[in-house]
Design a protein around this motif. Structure first.
Motif, PDB file in Angstrom:
ATOM      1  N   GLU A 183       0.790  -1.220   0.000  1.00  0.00           N
ATOM      2  CA  GLU A 183       0.000   0.000   0.000  1.00  0.00           C
ATOM      3  C   GLU A 183       0.822   1.269   0.000  1.00  0.00           C
ATOM      4  OE1 GLU A 183      -2.347  -0.215   3.534  1.00  0.00           O
ATOM      5  OE2 GLU A 183      -1.313  -2.016   4.151  1.00  0.00           O
ATOM      6  N   TYR A 184       2.008   1.227   0.514  1.00  0.00           N
ATOM      7  CA  TYR A 184       2.736   2.476   0.693  1.00  0.00           C
ATOM      8  C   TYR A 184       3.802   2.635  -0.363  1.00  0.00           C
ATOM      9  CZ  TYR A 184       0.601   2.186   5.271  1.00  0.00           C
ATOM     10  OH  TYR A 184      -0.292   2.087   6.285  1.00  0.00           O
ATOM     11  N   LYS A 185       4.195   3.862  -0.502  1.00  0.00           N
ATOM     12  CA  LYS A 185       5.287   4.169  -1.421  1.00  0.00           C
ATOM     13  C   LYS A 185       6.595   3.988  -0.663  1.00  0.00           C
ATOM     14  CE  LYS A 185       7.248   8.092  -3.847  1.00  0.00           C
ATOM     15  NZ  LYS A 185       8.515   7.789  -3.208  1.00  0.00           N
ATOM     16  N   LEU A 186       7.261   2.906  -0.920  1.00  0.00           N
ATOM     17  CA  LEU A 186       8.498   2.584  -0.212  1.00  0.00           C
ATOM     18  C   LEU A 186       9.669   2.597  -1.179  1.00  0.00           C
ATOM     19  CD1 LEU A 186       7.258  -0.303   2.057  1.00  0.00           C
ATOM     20  CD2 LEU A 186       7.306   2.120   2.514  1.00  0.00           C
ATOM     21  N   LEU A 246      16.614  -7.305   7.941  1.00  0.00           N
ATOM     22  CA  LEU A 246      17.136  -6.496   9.033  1.00  0.00           C
ATOM     23  C   LEU A 246      15.975  -5.861   9.775  1.00  0.00           C
ATOM     24  CD1 LEU A 246      19.799  -5.210  10.179  1.00  0.00           C
ATOM     25  CD2 LEU A 246      19.369  -3.353   8.614  1.00  0.00           C
ATOM     26  N   PRO A 247      15.746  -6.261  11.014  1.00  0.00           N
ATOM     27  CA  PRO A 247      14.619  -5.638  11.727  1.00  0.00           C
ATOM     28  C   PRO A 247      14.975  -4.233  12.162  1.00  0.00           C
ATOM     29  CG  PRO A 247      15.701  -7.248  13.110  1.00  0.00           C
ATOM     30  CD  PRO A 247      16.423  -7.277  11.802  1.00  0.00           C
ATOM     31  N   VAL A 248      14.153  -3.297  11.803  1.00  0.00           N
ATOM     32  CA  VAL A 248      14.421  -1.899  12.129  1.00  0.00           C
ATOM     33  C   VAL A 248      13.557  -1.439  13.289  1.00  0.00           C
ATOM     34  CG1 VAL A 248      14.357   0.446  11.246  1.00  0.00           C
ATOM     35  CG2 VAL A 248      15.119  -1.376   9.793  1.00  0.00           C
ATOM     36  N   GLY A 249      12.311  -1.780  13.247  1.00  0.00           N
ATOM     37  CA  GLY A 249      11.431  -1.331  14.310  1.00  0.00           C
ATOM     38  C   GLY A 249      10.032  -1.824  14.071  1.00  0.00           C
ATOM     39  N   PRO A 250       9.129  -1.327  14.844  1.00  0.00           N
ATOM     40  CA  PRO A 250       7.763  -1.854  14.759  1.00  0.00           C
ATOM     41  C   PRO A 250       6.947  -1.261  13.612  1.00  0.00           C
ATOM     42  CG  PRO A 250       7.915  -0.272  16.523  1.00  0.00           C
ATOM     43  CD  PRO A 250       9.290  -0.405  15.974  1.00  0.00           C
ATOM     44  N   GLY A 251       7.323  -0.131  13.129  1.00  0.00           N
ATOM     45  CA  GLY A 251       6.479   0.531  12.135  1.00  0.00           C
ATOM     46  C   GLY A 251       6.864   0.154  10.716  1.00  0.00           C
ATOM     47  N   VAL A 252       6.516   1.010   9.818  1.00  0.00           N
ATOM     48  CA  VAL A 252       6.858   0.814   8.421  1.00  0.00           C
ATOM     49  C   VAL A 252       8.186   1.509   8.154  1.00  0.00           C
ATOM     50  CG1 VAL A 252       6.133   1.267   6.072  1.00  0.00           C
ATOM     51  CG2 VAL A 252       4.443   0.767   7.804  1.00  0.00           C
ATOM     52  N   VAL A 253       9.058   0.821   7.482  1.00  0.00           N
ATOM     53  CA  VAL A 253      10.295   1.479   7.058  1.00  0.00           C
ATOM     54  C   VAL A 253       9.937   2.333   5.849  1.00  0.00           C
ATOM     55  CG1 VAL A 253      12.665   1.166   6.390  1.00  0.00           C
ATOM     56  CG2 VAL A 253      11.564  -0.515   7.822  1.00  0.00           C
ATOM     57  N   GLN A 254       9.957   3.616   6.039  1.00  0.00           N
ATOM     58  CA  GLN A 254       9.377   4.474   5.020  1.00  0.00           C
ATOM     59  C   GLN A 254      10.322   4.748   3.873  1.00  0.00           C
ATOM     60  OE1 GLN A 254       8.481   7.840   7.328  1.00  0.00           O
ATOM     61  NE2 GLN A 254       6.857   6.855   8.440  1.00  0.00           N
ATOM     62  N   SER A 255      11.560   4.913   4.228  1.00  0.00           N
ATOM     63  CA  SER A 255      12.492   5.328   3.196  1.00  0.00           C
ATOM     64  C   SER A 255      13.863   4.803   3.557  1.00  0.00           C
ATOM     65  CB  SER A 255      12.513   6.853   3.101  1.00  0.00           C
ATOM     66  OG  SER A 255      13.486   7.263   2.183  1.00  0.00           O
ATOM     67  N   LEU A 256      14.682   4.636   2.572  1.00  0.00           N
ATOM     68  CA  LEU A 256      16.049   4.246   2.849  1.00  0.00           C
ATOM     69  C   LEU A 256      16.950   4.847   1.787  1.00  0.00           C
ATOM     70  CD1 LEU A 256      16.909   1.836   0.671  1.00  0.00           C
ATOM     71  CD2 LEU A 256      15.653   0.442   2.241  1.00  0.00           C
ATOM     72  N   THR A 257      18.204   4.914   2.137  1.00  0.00           N
ATOM     73  CA  THR A 257      19.188   5.390   1.184  1.00  0.00           C
ATOM     74  C   THR A 257      20.509   4.706   1.482  1.00  0.00           C
ATOM     75  OG1 THR A 257      20.290   7.328   0.298  1.00  0.00           O
ATOM     76  CG2 THR A 257      19.722   7.393   2.602  1.00  0.00           C
ATOM     77  N   TYR A 258      21.229   4.400   0.431  1.00  0.00           N
ATOM     78  CA  TYR A 258      22.445   3.627   0.590  1.00  0.00           C
ATOM     79  C   TYR A 258      23.626   4.510   0.263  1.00  0.00           C
ATOM     80  CZ  TYR A 258      24.522  -0.945   1.214  1.00  0.00           C
ATOM     81  OH  TYR A 258      25.206  -2.012   1.719  1.00  0.00           O
TER      82      TYR A 258
END
Lengths: 315, 906
Positions: free
Chosen positions: A236-239, A273-285
């Motif tokens: 559903e989300y823009k990830l 990789l578990p990050v947290g309880p919510g949605v991982v919204q964005s990432l950058t490498y």
């Protein structure tokens, strides 16, 4: 006499949480490294854009001037300017040092999902939910875009730029690649609404993530499917998704609070990789090192490889 | 931000304590404004400014206009008695004490001024000064500086000395061992500019020297590259008159023609020292002998032959004297320096390339095949008579050019008329019998071009129609005759664009005009024997042939003139353009095919569409890319004109998007076209036959959609027998509403627009206003719904939005629901949503989210699909409330002060 070349180290995945920064700008909509990976930008839903040193955790500057939440940002190749786009339908060009708004480009009919500089930071390309990509000229004072790419039939979710190509993913389920050198438009049908696209670092492939919880690696020239990566959740989300610094792994956010790493060639899940309880919204490498920034909720997390030793006292 | 420019984080050294980060709303501290800055004297007393022209700060006595003695002058002496010793006042008598102090305008103590301060003997400045001397308007003007050298050293010099620096050394830590020059591995290629040849040669000579282990060396002193900007209009490296030659004379010296390189100019000073004894002044032949000069014997012979070389060789090696052209071979020189002498003097800032330029590779011309004859073979030319006109046309079509090109016939077979024709003359005839005689040569050429183009087009069309008939999916209503195909196409094309035929080429002869019009009408109907039918049966064969030719040409001419004219003029916006709109020529169609391809993971050819796309010229320039289409003025996808009232142009116009370019969703031919006969014919009509080629894929997709699992369910509005792709379904729906739609669009904008403008502001007011920057995209539905009633618009929106919805996610069943909810949601919810806003640092918030997680997600899912939303008002509104509670509760953490946040972070 020449020393033997040091044996190339195997690719390491960033899985050690180095730091968690509470950005203080409500939800972090996007986190982006700058061009050399020393700094990062966070786009907040409180209308601000912040520049950080993610390793030290210091806030360098806050850029405020958007009228609504900031959805994406990018830095220029020379780190002298930033661009950002947001829910206020405007694309803003910032001066990094002074923090002032240099230009504000208006013209989109909907919120701006994604912004990119071209290689020389002379053009800003912005993709919006009004299904257009607009090319704004940073050099001239014209208020109109240089060109509007309105071939998409639904909102643009992601735009990437190489030296002569514009890659755009749209919610209509197509990846469009505008080749300026050849004067051609290649449109690849993926079917499911596309959330994020990116070039591989060698420029041969495109990585496409779509709302059917699948990432696909397509050959850039032929559009053939080179790999498919599943296991994460993206309905559903823009990830965001991306490739690791040496194109060895495919990285994607997930809605179940993890970041997934797949081996690019084998397609096997390498790490969740578990990050947290919510949605991982964005990432950058990081462009050159195994360093990952993720955004969840109102904070960003900095990840390094296991063997990483912080240099100096953490600030 | 200078910090960003530093290349890496590790190099960054932080000194001191940083400033406190500014608070959110706080403005940075301003410097003290000008009016608040005060001037105080040495005792800390405030000094008043008396005005720039009335003494400034130093006027007055204790801020009075008086002096210590009041108004009385300090020394009043009556001039009556002692006129003679009238004291003369100097400027110092009018000065204050400050002016006489160290920083005043007339200091009493002696201070070394800048002009006499120490000049260090650094080479950079010396070189710059020499350059300045050479390029100055008066060469040698700075030479005086060299004569007077103060002894005092500057502070930086002294500091460096105290740190252990010695003159001639470089600055930096001492190195353990002289770093060996890295010789490039011969296997490794090095790209880029060649290194300057003389860069590090000097140090390489002692490479083999014995170096003890415990000896450290100071780094080499490096003379940086001289970046003196060129601010004159002389040529590169022009040095003007050499001051030494001019001022001190070098008559006794040898003319060093090849003197070059910086080392020669380096010892300018030394030369001066040598020649100091000589009398200054300009001397030489050109100036003649002055009256005071004694030695007038050598006026004409100051030049001696001894100053020139007599042999092409050095007399003695090592003195730097050599001939004009002979290289100094016997000197042990590096290879590069040897080349240098050939080249001549090397300009400052330039150096010889170590590698020679690779010569341009010249490819030989391709070899011709042995049996190649450099003579063009022409097709046999058939004389254009009435009997073989068919044959002629067939020939012309196969050759792709008209028949009247100069043939291979010998010229004896031509008569005068034909030769004249060949030469492009107008045939001489008693009375003009055809319109063509009135045409200018230029027009005829144009006519020819048009004919060629249509011939080609006809050939393509024929091939296509053949393919279609082979596929046999549909009976062809007309299969164009081979011979007349070109006419048909050209004429019908021409006539399609112009409906009113006011062009009467045969107005003089009403009978003929009538026949012509009949011919045109027949042609329009697509009859292949149009000509034969309309011609007068009473005419002779010759007359018929002639008239046939005339008619055809006239029709062509009409079409061509129309097209050429229309290309020059812009149509009026209201009248002509109202019939047609521009739509992209190529479109991404066949979604169903592609879907099945995606399902089978057959990415590649099946899922790819390639279009010609024209980038803007400026964009190309900005991207540093050559324009791929330098001749075209087109931008974007190539466009064609289509009938404006064609339903297909309106299939996917989003209600909200105001983009001027309408994008037709598919190329499929309307079945309903036959019904609306009342419309005028258009270009669209002619493409009927072309459309048939889609029939196979259409059939395929039909079959697939029947078999495939993701078959779109027919919506309630749609007839059962229409089990085609959803696009055609929506076509139908839209088609019904076409008239009302266009009217509606013309008269007033859709309700949605009003909503977007007016509703949001009132809603934001009505929503609890403790946070004006809350995400208002969700909490506006309840109030919206109530006042949204408009049957007409609803219909419109329904129709178009179904079409819209079927595009991005056709695999989803498209239940047809009233549109209110959907419209509201669509305003902000295109595509994938952004993740929800919450702050994980608040555990309470987390808890709330956890509780409402599934419900919310469901709700969001619907929102994402958006377009298929139904009346789930209760449900969504309830979930809206959770949403809003989220947004409220998340205000908690943001109330924290930034310092607090920062403290947590660090």
């Amino acid at each position: 006499m020449a020393f033997p070349e040091p044996k190339p180290r195997g690719p390491e995945l960033p899985q050690k949480r180095l730091k968690t920064l509470d950005c203080g700008q409500r939800a972090v909509r996007a986190v982006r490294f700058n061009v050399d990976g020393n700094y990062c930008l966070t786009c907040g839903s409180d209308k601000t854009l912040k520049l950080w040193n993610p390793l030290r955790g210091t806030l360098l500057r806050t850029y405020s001037g958007h009228g609504y939440e900031v959805l994406d940002a990018a830095g220029s190749f020379d780190n002298s300017s930033l661009c950002s786009g947001g829910g206020d339908k405007a694309v803003v060009l910032w001066d990094v040092a002074s923090g002032q708004v240099v230009r504000k480009f208006r013209g989109h009919a909907g919120k701006v999902n994604t912004v990119q500089f071209n290689e020389e930071a002379t053009v800003i390309l912005s993709g919006s939910i009004d299904s257009t990509i607009r090319c704004w000229d940073c050099r001239s004072r014209k208020p109109e875009p240089v060109q509007t790419l309105d071939e998409a039939r639904d909102g643009i979710s992601s735009v990437k730029v190489s030296d002569h190509e514009v890659l755009a993913g749209s919610v209509d389920g197509r990846v469009r690649r505008y080749d300026l050198r050849m004067g051609q438009l290649f449109s690849d049908y993926v079917g499911s609404p596309i959330t994020c696209i990116c070039f591989s670092r060698d420029g041969q492939c495109t990585l496409v993530s779509s709302l059917d919880s699948t990432l696909r690696l397509l050959d850039k020239d032929t559009g053939e499917l080179l790999g498919e990566y599943t296991g994460h959740k993206n309905k559903e989300y823009k990830l965001d998704c991306c490739l690791s610094e040496r194109d060895t792994h495919v990285v994607s956010c997930s809605e179940d609070g993890k970041v997934f790493f797949w081996d690019l060639v084998e397609g096997a899940l390498a790490l969740a990789l578990p990050v947290g309880p919510g949605v991982v919204q964005s990432l950058t490498y990081h462009p050159t090192e195994p360093c990952l920034l993720t955004a969840m909720g109102g904070s960003i997390q900095c990840w390094r490889e296991e063997t990483y030793e912080a240099e100096g006292a953490p600030g | 931000m200078a910090a960003l420019d530093s290349d890496s984080d590790e190099d960054l050294v932080s000194y001191g304590t940083g400033l406190e980060p500014l608070e959110e709303g706080e403005r940075p501290k301003k410097p003290i404004p000008l009016q608040d800055q005060t001037v105080r004297d040495e005792k800390g007393r405030y000094k008043r400014f008396h005005g720039a022209f009335s003494g400034g700060f130093s006027a007055g006595y204790f801020n009075t206009v008086g002096s210590k003695e009041g108004w009385t002058p300090s020394s009043f002496v009556s001039s009556r008695q002692n006129r003679a010793d009238k004291s003369v006042l100097g400027p110092e008598d009018f000065m204050d004490e400050e002016d006489l102090s160290e920083f005043g305008i007339a200091p009493k103590s002696i201070v070394t001024t800048d002009d006499f301060a120490s000049k260090t003997k650094d080479r950079i400045r010396e070189k710059a000064r020499q350059l300045a001397a050479a390029t100055a308007p008066i060469p040698g003007a700075t030479l005086l500086d060299d004569l007077i050298t103060p002894a005092k050293l500057s502070v930086g010099f002294e500091l460096l000395r105290k740190m252990g620096w010695k003159e001639g050394q470089g600055i930096g830590p001492r190195v353990k061992r002289r770093p060996r020059r890295q010789k490039p591995d011969p296997g490794v290629k090095i790209y880029g500019c060649a290194l300057p040849p003389g860069g590090s040669e000097g140090s390489e000579d002692e490479d083999d020297d014995y170096l003890p282990e415990n000896v450290t060396f100071a780094p080499k002193d490096v003379t940086p590259v001289d970046f003196t900007p060129k601010d004159n209009v002389h040529g590169l490296a022009y040095k003007g008159l050499d001051p030494h030659q001019a001022l001190f004379g070098t008559s006794g010296e040898h003319f060093n023609l090849f003197s070059g390189g910086p080392e020669e100019t380096g010892d300018l000073l030394g030369d001066i020292g040598v020649n100091k004894g000589r009398k200054l002044g300009i001397s030489g032949q050109a100036f003649g002998v002055g009256a005071l000069e004694e030695e007038d014997d050598d006026i004409y012979a100051t030049e001696t032959l001894s100053k020139y070389d007599t042999v092409l060789k050095d007399e003695e090696p090592g003195d730097g004297l050599y001939g004009w052209t002979a290289p100094r071979q016997y000197k042990s020189q590096k290879e590069s320096e040897k080349d240098l002498r050939y080249v001549g003097k090397i300009l400052d800032g330039f150096s010889l390339a170590s590698k020679p330029l690779s010569s341009k590779k010249i490819y030989p011309p391709p070899e011709l095949p042995r049996d190649y004859r450099p003579v063009h073979y022409f097709r046999p030319v058939v004389a254009a008579t009435s009997e073989n006109s068919h044959l002629l046309q067939v020939l012309s079509e196969s050759a792709g050019k008209p028949t009247n090109d100069p043939g291979t016939r010998s010229r004896h077979q031509l008569n005068a008329c034909k030769r004249g024709e060949l030469l492009g003359e107008t045939p001489i005839q008693g009375a003009p019998t055809s319109v063509l005689e009135f045409l200018s040569q230029k027009d005829k050429e144009r006519l020819k071009e048009v004919k060629q183009a249509t011939d080609l087009k006809a050939a393509q069309l024929r091939a296509r129609s053949l393919a279609q008939s082979a596929s046999g999916s549909r009976p062809q209503p007309l299969s164009p005759d081979v011979g007349h195909c070109s006419w048909h196409m050209a004429l019908s094309g021409g006539m399609a664009s112009t409906r009113t035929s006011n062009f009467k080429p045969f107005a003089k002869d009403p009978e003929k005009q009538k026949r012509y019009e009949e011919f045109l009408a027949n042609m329009k109907r697509g009859q292949k024997d149009a000509l034969e039918r309309c011609l007068d049966p009473g005419m002779t064969e010759w007359e018929r042939g002639r008239e046939r030719d005339e008619f055809a040409r006239a029709a062509l001419l009409y079409a061509s003139s129309h097209s050429t004219l229309s290309s020059r003029f812009t149509h009026a916006q209201e009248e002509d353009d109202s019939e047609q709109v521009e739509v992209p020529r190529d479109q991404e169609n066949d979604v169903s095919d592609k879907q099945s391809a995606v399902k089978m993971k057959m990415f590649g050819k099946l899922t790819r569409d390639t279009f010609e796309w024209h980038p803007d010229k400026l964009l190309c320039k900005r991207f540093n890319v050559p324009d791929p289409y330098p001749d075209s003025t087109l931008v974007g996808l190539p466009r064609v004109k289509r009938d404006k009232y064609s339903v297909f142009n309106f299939l996917t116009i989003p209600e909200t998007a105001s983009s001027p370019v309408t994008q037709a969703s598919s190329e499929k031919v309307p079945q309903h076209r036959a019904s609306d006969k009342s419309r005028k014919p258009s270009r669209w009509d002619t493409s009927k036959e072309e459309k048939k080629e889609d029939s196979i894929s259409e059939f395929l997709s039909l079959a697939r959609s029947k078999v495939g699992p993701a078959k779109p369910e027919p919506s309630p509005l749609v007839n059962k027998e229409e089990a085609r792709a959803t696009e055609s379904v929506s076509n139908k729906v839209v088609n019904k509403d076409v008239d009302s739609q266009t009217e509606g669009e013309g008269s007033r904008p859709s309700m949605d627009l009003f909503k977007a403008i007016f509703a949001s502001s009132s809603d934001e007011k009505s929503s609890s206003s403790e946070d004006e920057q809350g995400d208002s995209e969700d909490d506006q539905e309840g109030t919206r719904e109530a006042d949204f009633k408009s049957s007409q618009e609803t219909h419109l929106v329904e129709a178009s939005s179904v079409a819209q919805a079927s595009e991005p996610a056709p695999q989803e069943p498209a239940p047809f629901f009233p549109i209110q909810k959907m419209q509201i949601d669509e305003r902000e919810a295109f595509g994938p949503r952004l993740p929800p806003v919450f702050c994980p640092s608040e555990s309470r918030v987390l808890c709330v989210i956890h509780l409402h997680g599934p419900r919310k997600k469901k709700h969001r899912k619907h929102k994402h699909k958006g377009k298929q939303k139904n009346k789930k008002s209760e449900k969504s509104s309830s979930s809206e409330s959770t949403d809003s509670s989220d947004s409220q509760s998340e205000e908690g953490p943001t109330d924290l002060s930034p310092q607090e946040l920062l403290r947590r972070v660090v």
